[in-house]
Design a protein around this motif. Structure first.
Motif, mmCIF file in Angstrom:
data_model
loop_
_atom_site.group_PDB
_atom_site.id
_atom_site.type_symbol
_atom_site.label_atom_id
_atom_site.label_comp_id
_atom_site.label_asym_id
_atom_site.label_seq_id
_atom_site.Cartn_x
_atom_site.Cartn_y
_atom_site.Cartn_z
ATOM 1 N N ASP A 96 0.833 -1.202 0.000
ATOM 2 C CA ASP A 96 0.000 0.000 0.000
ATOM 3 C C ASP A 96 0.875 1.261 0.000
ATOM 4 O O ASP A 96 1.689 1.449 0.913
ATOM 5 C CB ASP A 96 -0.876 -0.041 1.262
ATOM 6 C CG ASP A 96 -1.881 1.086 1.302
ATOM 7 O OD1 ASP A 96 -2.930 0.956 0.664
ATOM 8 O OD2 ASP A 96 -1.582 2.111 1.963
ATOM 9 N N VAL A 97 0.692 2.129 -1.008
ATOM 10 C CA VAL A 97 1.610 3.268 -1.160
ATOM 11 C C VAL A 97 1.535 4.255 0.017
ATOM 12 O O VAL A 97 2.568 4.583 0.605
ATOM 13 C CB VAL A 97 1.382 3.986 -2.517
ATOM 14 C CG1 VAL A 97 2.269 5.221 -2.634
ATOM 15 C CG2 VAL A 97 1.644 3.020 -3.665
ATOM 16 N N PRO A 98 0.346 4.724 0.418
ATOM 17 C CA PRO A 98 0.327 5.650 1.563
ATOM 18 C C PRO A 98 0.900 5.026 2.846
ATOM 19 O O PRO A 98 1.600 5.690 3.612
ATOM 20 C CB PRO A 98 -1.164 5.981 1.740
ATOM 21 C CG PRO A 98 -1.790 5.667 0.433
ATOM 22 C CD PRO A 98 -1.000 4.551 -0.165
ATOM 23 N N TYR A 99 0.617 3.745 3.035
ATOM 24 C CA TYR A 99 1.163 3.079 4.238
ATOM 25 C C TYR A 99 2.689 2.981 4.113
ATOM 26 O O TYR A 99 3.410 3.184 5.098
ATOM 27 C CB TYR A 99 0.517 1.705 4.389
ATOM 28 C CG TYR A 99 0.709 1.014 5.736
ATOM 29 C CD1 TYR A 99 1.072 1.726 6.880
ATOM 30 C CD2 TYR A 99 0.511 -0.358 5.861
ATOM 31 C CE1 TYR A 99 1.228 1.076 8.101
ATOM 32 C CE2 TYR A 99 0.665 -1.013 7.076
ATOM 33 C CZ TYR A 99 1.027 -0.289 8.199
ATOM 34 O OH TYR A 99 1.189 -0.935 9.412
ATOM 35 N N ALA A 100 3.185 2.728 2.915
ATOM 36 C CA ALA A 100 4.639 2.653 2.706
ATOM 37 C C ALA A 100 5.292 3.983 3.092
ATOM 38 O O ALA A 100 6.355 4.020 3.720
ATOM 39 C CB ALA A 100 4.954 2.310 1.255
ATOM 40 N N GLU A 101 4.629 5.083 2.719
ATOM 41 C CA GLU A 101 5.195 6.395 3.063
ATOM 42 C C GLU A 101 5.218 6.592 4.577
ATOM 43 O O GLU A 101 6.191 7.099 5.137
ATOM 44 C CB GLU A 101 4.397 7.498 2.353
ATOM 45 C CG GLU A 101 4.824 7.590 0.894
ATOM 46 C CD GLU A 101 3.809 8.261 -0.021
ATOM 47 O OE1 GLU A 101 2.770 8.738 0.474
ATOM 48 O OE2 GLU A 101 4.066 8.275 -1.239
#
Ligand SMILES: C[S@@+](CC[C@H](N)C(=O)[O-])C[C@H]1O[C@@H](n2cnc3c(N)ncnc32)[C@H](O)[C@@H]1O
Length: 245
Positions: free
Chosen positions: A179-184
């Motif tokens: 998940d991109v937002p979670y990765a950030e």
């Protein structure tokens, strides 16, 4: 109608409880609810060595590896098979997943896996002694994509700080998400934890880690073509205290 859950364990039952982390099973440690992962409370008494969870079958000094949220457990069993002399502790909040893996494990020859049904946040805060883990894996923890649910994500500063304390100096923390937002968020939280150092300092995450096994969910994300994000961090080593499998 769904298939009914089978509760019998067809062999050795490798599940442990919060009380197994303490020297005495008396009032020193109290489990508010011994059958659910709802809450673990410890009043007085400090956790004994986590190596003792494995004393029945493995010889210390032992390497101990934690997997949080093992899901269907493929990754944990793969590790256990590859490193038979290492103790693997799997923590999972779902009663059903713990039961299913306990049943599966009982049909194997593995004697180096222990399963604990609990919330990982409680385990790192109350059960694991400081500097007790050689490695910790958090694979594809729930991303809680809705903005109002962000607070439910596992990777938060306090949790990471407590988990880092449980790592031995030089011990590894591996995290993965699709998940991109979670990765950030993960990147920010891990970078801000002063005791952790990144193995990939010039990049926020890796999109592949050669030789890394795939988890059950990961197989699905790969098939769906989702971007993967892998984080490889270590607790700052003290001189002479390096750790790896
Ligand atoms: C998306 S699944 C990933 C499963 C597995 N790691 C994989 O990659 O195939 C997330 C898992 O984490 C478990 N989980 C969620 N919150 C947890 C918590 N606070 N502590 C321990 N396990 C948790 C869930 O029950 C679920 O099995």
């Amino acid at each position: 109608m769904g298939r009914s859950l089978k509760y019998d364990i067809p062999g050795e039952d490798w599940r442990v409880s919060a009380l197994d982390f303490f020297e005495t099973r008396s009032a020193e440690a109290s489990l508010q609810d011994s059958t659910s992962a709802a809450a673990v409370s410890t009043e007085g008494g400090s956790p004994r060595s986590v190596e003792l969870l494995f004393a029945q079958t493995l010889d210390p000094p032992l390497k101990v590896v934690l997997e949080i949220g093992f899901g269907r457990g493929e990754f944990l069993l793969d590790l256990a098979e590859r490193f038979p002399g290492t103790g693997f502790l799997g923590v999972e909040v779902s009663f059903k997943r713990v039961l299913k893996l306990a049943r599966k494990l009982a049909r194997t020859e593995f004697e180096n896996v222990r399963l604990l049904e609990a919330r990982a946040e409680n385990v790192v805060r109350d059960l694991l002694p400081a500097e007790s883990l050689d490695e910790a894996w958090i694979n594809f923890s729930d991303p809680w994509p809705k903005a109002r649910h962000e607070g439910r994500r596992l990777i938060q500063p306090v949790f990471v700080s407590e988990l880092t304390t449980c790592l031995k100096p030089g011990g590894w923390l591996h995290v993965a998400t699709d998940d991109v937002p979670y990765a950030e968020q993960i990147s920010e939280v891990l970078d801000e934890e002063g005791e952790l150092i990144s193995d990939h300092p010039s990049r926020p995450w890796l999109s592949e880690v050669p030789g890394r096994m795939h988890t059950g969910y990961e197989e699905e994300w790969r098939e769906a073509g989702r971007p993967l994000h892998f984080f490889e961090y270590r607790r700052r080593p003290k001189a002479g205290s390096e750790s790896s499998l």
